[in-house]
Design an enzyme around this catalytic site. Structure first.
Site, mmCIF file in Angstrom:
data_model
loop_
_atom_site.group_PDB
_atom_site.id
_atom_site.type_symbol
_atom_site.label_atom_id
_atom_site.label_comp_id
_atom_site.label_asym_id
_atom_site.label_seq_id
_atom_site.Cartn_x
_atom_site.Cartn_y
_atom_site.Cartn_z
ATOM 1 N N HIS A 18 0.844 -1.194 0.000
ATOM 2 C CA HIS A 18 0.000 0.000 0.000
ATOM 3 C C HIS A 18 0.880 1.246 0.000
ATOM 4 O O HIS A 18 2.115 1.164 -0.023
ATOM 5 C CB HIS A 18 -1.002 -0.031 1.153
ATOM 6 C CG HIS A 18 -0.398 -0.085 2.526
ATOM 7 N ND1 HIS A 18 0.465 0.878 3.003
ATOM 8 C CD2 HIS A 18 -0.533 -0.988 3.525
ATOM 9 C CE1 HIS A 18 0.816 0.580 4.229
ATOM 10 N NE2 HIS A 18 0.244 -0.570 4.574
ATOM 11 N N HIS A 21 3.927 1.545 2.443
ATOM 12 C CA HIS A 21 5.140 0.826 2.036
ATOM 13 C C HIS A 21 5.822 1.583 0.901
ATOM 14 O O HIS A 21 7.050 1.698 0.850
ATOM 15 C CB HIS A 21 4.811 -0.581 1.531
ATOM 16 C CG HIS A 21 3.983 -1.397 2.489
ATOM 17 N ND1 HIS A 21 2.828 -2.026 2.119
ATOM 18 C CD2 HIS A 21 4.149 -1.669 3.803
ATOM 19 C CE1 HIS A 21 2.314 -2.661 3.161
ATOM 20 N NE2 HIS A 21 3.106 -2.463 4.193
ATOM 21 N N CYS A 134 1.022 -8.751 21.183
ATOM 22 C CA CYS A 134 0.120 -8.234 20.144
ATOM 23 C C CYS A 134 0.557 -8.800 18.804
ATOM 24 O O CYS A 134 1.667 -8.536 18.345
ATOM 25 C CB CYS A 134 0.161 -6.708 20.110
ATOM 26 S SG CYS A 134 -0.717 -6.055 18.664
ATOM 27 N N CYS A 137 1.426 -6.184 16.011
ATOM 28 C CA CYS A 137 2.799 -5.645 16.040
ATOM 29 C C CYS A 137 3.818 -6.763 16.005
ATOM 30 O O CYS A 137 5.000 -6.509 15.828
ATOM 31 C CB CYS A 137 3.071 -4.877 17.331
ATOM 32 S SG CYS A 137 2.042 -3.464 17.644
ATOM 33 N N CYS A 151 -3.657 -2.428 22.552
ATOM 34 C CA CYS A 151 -2.500 -1.923 21.808
ATOM 35 C C CYS A 151 -2.966 -0.689 21.037
ATOM 36 O O CYS A 151 -3.929 -0.776 20.267
ATOM 37 C CB CYS A 151 -1.997 -2.991 20.836
ATOM 38 S SG CYS A 151 -0.863 -2.308 19.600
ATOM 39 N N HIS A 154 -3.207 -1.365 17.329
ATOM 40 C CA HIS A 154 -4.123 -2.421 16.891
ATOM 41 C C HIS A 154 -5.237 -2.608 17.921
ATOM 42 O O HIS A 154 -5.338 -3.666 18.549
ATOM 43 C CB HIS A 154 -3.362 -3.749 16.673
ATOM 44 C CG HIS A 154 -2.237 -3.629 15.710
ATOM 45 N ND1 HIS A 154 -0.937 -3.382 16.094
ATOM 46 C CD2 HIS A 154 -2.226 -3.671 14.349
ATOM 47 C CE1 HIS A 154 -0.175 -3.287 15.016
ATOM 48 N NE2 HIS A 154 -0.924 -3.451 13.957
ATOM 49 N N LYS A 303 -6.595 7.318 9.656
ATOM 50 C CA LYS A 303 -5.610 6.259 9.526
ATOM 51 C C LYS A 303 -5.959 5.433 8.277
ATOM 52 O O LYS A 303 -7.132 5.207 8.004
ATOM 53 C CB LYS A 303 -5.717 5.386 10.781
ATOM 54 C CG LYS A 303 -4.581 4.452 10.958
ATOM 55 C CD LYS A 303 -4.664 3.709 12.262
ATOM 56 C CE LYS A 303 -3.692 2.544 12.140
ATOM 57 N NZ LYS A 303 -3.672 1.665 13.246
ATOM 58 N N LYS A 306 -8.138 -0.920 5.987
ATOM 59 C CA LYS A 306 -9.054 -1.639 5.106
ATOM 60 C C LYS A 306 -10.498 -1.398 5.524
ATOM 61 O O LYS A 306 -11.370 -1.243 4.698
ATOM 62 C CB LYS A 306 -8.757 -3.143 5.186
ATOM 63 C CG LYS A 306 -7.736 -3.583 4.155
ATOM 64 C CD LYS A 306 -7.682 -5.098 4.086
ATOM 65 C CE LYS A 306 -6.292 -5.575 4.410
ATOM 66 N NZ LYS A 306 -6.112 -6.962 4.676
HETATM 67 N N1 MSP Z 1 7.897 -6.488 8.820
HETATM 68 C C1 MSP Z 1 8.077 -5.336 9.645
HETATM 69 C C2 MSP Z 1 9.407 -4.679 9.390
HETATM 70 C C3 MSP Z 1 10.609 -5.537 9.577
HETATM 71 S S1 MSP Z 1 12.076 -4.706 9.202
HETATM 72 C C4 MSP Z 1 13.276 -5.700 9.718
HETATM 73 C C5 MSP Z 1 6.960 -4.339 9.366
HETATM 74 N N2 MSP Z 1 6.365 -4.442 8.188
HETATM 75 S S2 MSP Z 1 5.140 -3.516 7.686
HETATM 76 O O1 MSP Z 1 4.690 -4.138 6.464
HETATM 77 O O2 MSP Z 1 4.184 -3.336 8.707
HETATM 78 O O3 MSP Z 1 5.788 -2.162 7.263
HETATM 79 C C6 MSP Z 1 6.009 -1.116 8.174
HETATM 80 C C7 MSP Z 1 6.607 0.034 7.421
HETATM 81 O O4 MSP Z 1 5.750 0.439 6.324
HETATM 82 C C8 MSP Z 1 6.750 1.322 8.242
HETATM 83 O O5 MSP Z 1 7.878 1.353 9.050
HETATM 84 C C9 MSP Z 1 6.829 2.320 7.113
HETATM 85 O O6 MSP Z 1 8.101 2.242 6.525
HETATM 86 C C10 MSP Z 1 5.788 1.830 6.138
HETATM 87 N N3 MSP Z 1 4.449 2.382 6.437
HETATM 88 C C11 MSP Z 1 3.320 1.650 6.629
HETATM 89 N N4 MSP Z 1 2.266 2.494 6.805
HETATM 90 C C12 MSP Z 1 2.678 3.777 6.749
HETATM 91 C C13 MSP Z 1 2.040 5.028 6.850
HETATM 92 N N5 MSP Z 1 0.739 5.157 7.028
HETATM 93 N N6 MSP Z 1 2.829 6.133 6.742
HETATM 94 C C14 MSP Z 1 4.180 6.049 6.505
HETATM 95 N N7 MSP Z 1 4.805 4.870 6.405
HETATM 96 C C15 MSP Z 1 4.101 3.728 6.556
HETATM 97 O O7 MSP Z 1 6.709 -3.503 10.204
#
Ligand code: MSP
Length: 503
Positions: A18, A21, A134, A137, A151, A154, A303, A306
């Site tokens: 999304h 990422h 959680c 997380c 949490c 979540h 936020k 989905k």
């Molecule tokens: N799998 C773990 C990370 C492991 S790293 C060794 C994880 N994955 S995640 O799919 O949840 O991705 C988190 C990351 O996605 C955040 O740190 C950020 O880089 C990005 N983001 C997800 N949602 C976001 C926003 N709404 N805004 C900005 N960045 C966001 O955590």
């Protein structure tokens, strides 16, 4: 700097890619592309990948009626396809279910088993964990982490009460050293607000962490205790090392480790600014130079989720606007580092204002005039405009070294506006009637600035940059591209198609 290793988080495959990422990944790509121009392609390594183990993924796979590996294969492929579509120039893509990762993690765990912390005690020990977990997380929670017993990230997720015998990592032993290296800047946590957050967390006292789980099956087994699975976060954090080939102490590992920059968002800061550096200290490995946590964005004030139905798929943005414009729209929303709000209806406005009417129109205007007045060739002249290109590049470099990606977008937009104002005040259409020398000079200046612009946008808008260079008849990147006055009289130009069609 003679090499640059930059990482993004590896993303969980419980969800398809999304905008969140994409935000981090595009930012990392912009930095990687900038450094490739500065220090050469071979000296830059951009890593991203997918995080495929743990309860969260196992549950998502079950819900989809698939085996975790098949499910991970599918979603990981979606991430890879999305990054290709967004023109992400990653040098590797690591998956935690790959053999090369698993074998590296196993070897590292064996090393940790023998390692001693600053106090001389073994860094791993067996203990009993009792507390809350959680799954959202994939993290253990203390009472002080919770808001109204839930949490905060979540709130809909039920917290699991765990009571298990686990392997523990003696994180508390690293408290003093961690504080020292963060305070001294030997390990930089940025921006400043995040550094303070981490320091105050350390100040409150670090607890040892469970690094294995008895009740989880989907993951890598602890090599010296097959009844336990390695905690998914320890498994995941080691991707930054496994991808480079730590296991065989490969040339790549020797060349690129440690990372110059690790990019992530604030949600996973503690893992990267506390747990990873402590693990590295236990392994006697150098620490990354900078851990930069950017903010979280909301969509139209809410936020992204989905259930609200406001999740933006970066693929759809590419389908609508093209890959360069999608990159631009995602990264140009608010200053890098801060929290911000993305307004979906602003995309089209921003596209038209900054790209179609801004940069795109400027290039058409300049090349259109060159066509009309000089039969599409560069007129005689030398750079005389009072826009200081040298200081433009100095600010540009400074912004990159401060990771101010958004500020460079503004710098570029200011240069585009400067050119529009210059055209309006010099009025080439009037010069064409009575002052051909001045007309040549003005056009020369504009073409030279467009050339500089083409290079300046290249980390952000790589395809557009190439298109402009082609229009200027520059076949391959000029080594000394920042020099002023490289545009040569008589060079054939090609106005061609507009760079961005108005929407
Ligand atoms: N799998 C773990 C990370 C492991 S790293 C060794 C994880 N994955 S995640 O799919 O949840 O991705 C988190 C990351 O996605 C955040 O740190 C950020 O880089 C990005 N983001 C997800 N949602 C976001 C926003 N709404 N805004 C900005 N960045 C966001 O955590």
């Amino acid at each position: 700097m003679n090499k640059f290793y930059i990482t993004t988080p590896i993303y969980y495959v419980n969800d398809k890619p999304h905008l969140g990422h994409a935000y981090t990944t595009i930012a990392a790509d912009i930095l990687a592309r900038y450094y490739r121009k500065q220090i050469g392609d071979d000296n830059v390594f951009l890593l991203t990948g997918t995080d495929e183990h743990g309860v969260k993924i196992a549950q998502a796979a079950e819900k989809a009626g698939k085996l975790p590996q098949d499910f991970s294969d599918e979603v990981s492929a979606q991430f890879q396809a999305t990054w290709q579509k967004l023109n992400i120039s990653n040098n590797d893509f690591i998956r935690t279910t790959e053999f090369r990762h698993e074998e590296a993690v196993i070897e590292i765990l064996l090393k940790l088993k023998d390692a001693k912390g600053p106090s001389g005690q073994p860094v791993l020990y067996q203990g009993e964990y009792e507390g809350l977990y959680c799954t959202g997380c994939e993290a253990y929670k203390t009472e002080s982490d919770l808001v109204d017993g839930k949490c905060p990230d979540h709130p809909k997720q039920k917290l699991n009460h765990l009571k298990e015998a686990n392997w523990f990592f003696r994180l508390s032993d690293f408290q003093t050293d961690l504080k020292k290296i963060i305070e001294s800047g030997a390990f930089k946590v940025e921006p400043e607000s995040r550094k303070n957050e981490v320091l105050s967390f350390i100040h409150d006292g670090l607890q040892d962490i469970a690094i294995s789980r008895a009740s989880v099956d989907w993951g890598i087994k602890v090599p010296f205790d097959q009844d336990q699975t390695i905690y998914v976060w320890v498994d995941a954090l080691l991707n930054y090392l496994s991808a480079l080939g730590i296991k065989d102490n490969s040339e790549k590992f020797q060349k690129f480790w440690p990372a110059e920059v690790q990019l992530l968002a604030k949600d996973i800061l503690k893992f990267h600014a506390i747990i990873l550096p402590a693990l590295l200290m236990a392994l006697d490995l150098p620490l990354p130079k900078v851990c930069f946590a950017h903010g979280f964005f909301t969509i139209d004030g809410q936020k992204m989720s989905k259930s609200i139905g406001n999740v933006i798929d970066p693929n759809e943005l590419v389908d609508t606007y093209g890959s360069d414009a999608a990159r631009y729209l995602i990264i140009s929303q608010f200053p890098f580092g801060n929290d911000g709000d993305i307004k979906a209806e602003e995309f089209v406005k921003k596209y038209n204002a900054d790209l179609a009417n801004g940069l795109g129109n400027l290039v058409s205007r300049v090349l259109g005039m060159a066509e009309k007045y000089f039969s599409s060739s560069v007129p005689a002249g030398k750079y005389t405009a009072d826009f200081d290109l040298k200081s433009f590049w100095q600010t540009y470099d400074k912004n990159f070294s401060d990771l101010k990606l958004y500020d460079n977008i503004q710098l570029i937009q200011q240069l585009v506006s400067w050119c529009d104002n210059y055209i309006d005040s010099e009025k080439p259409w009037e010069l064409a009637k009575n002052n051909n020398d001045k007309l040549s000079q003005v056009l020369y200046n504009l073409i030279e600035i467009v050339r500089h612009l083409a290079y300046a946008i290249s980390p952000y808008l790589p395809e557009t940059s190439d298109q402009i260079l082609k229009k200027l008849n520059i076949q391959s990147v000029e080594e000394n591209y920042r020099e002023i006055g490289l545009v040569k009289e008589g060079t054939k130009l090609d106005k061609g198609e507009s760079l961005f069609m108005r929407k």
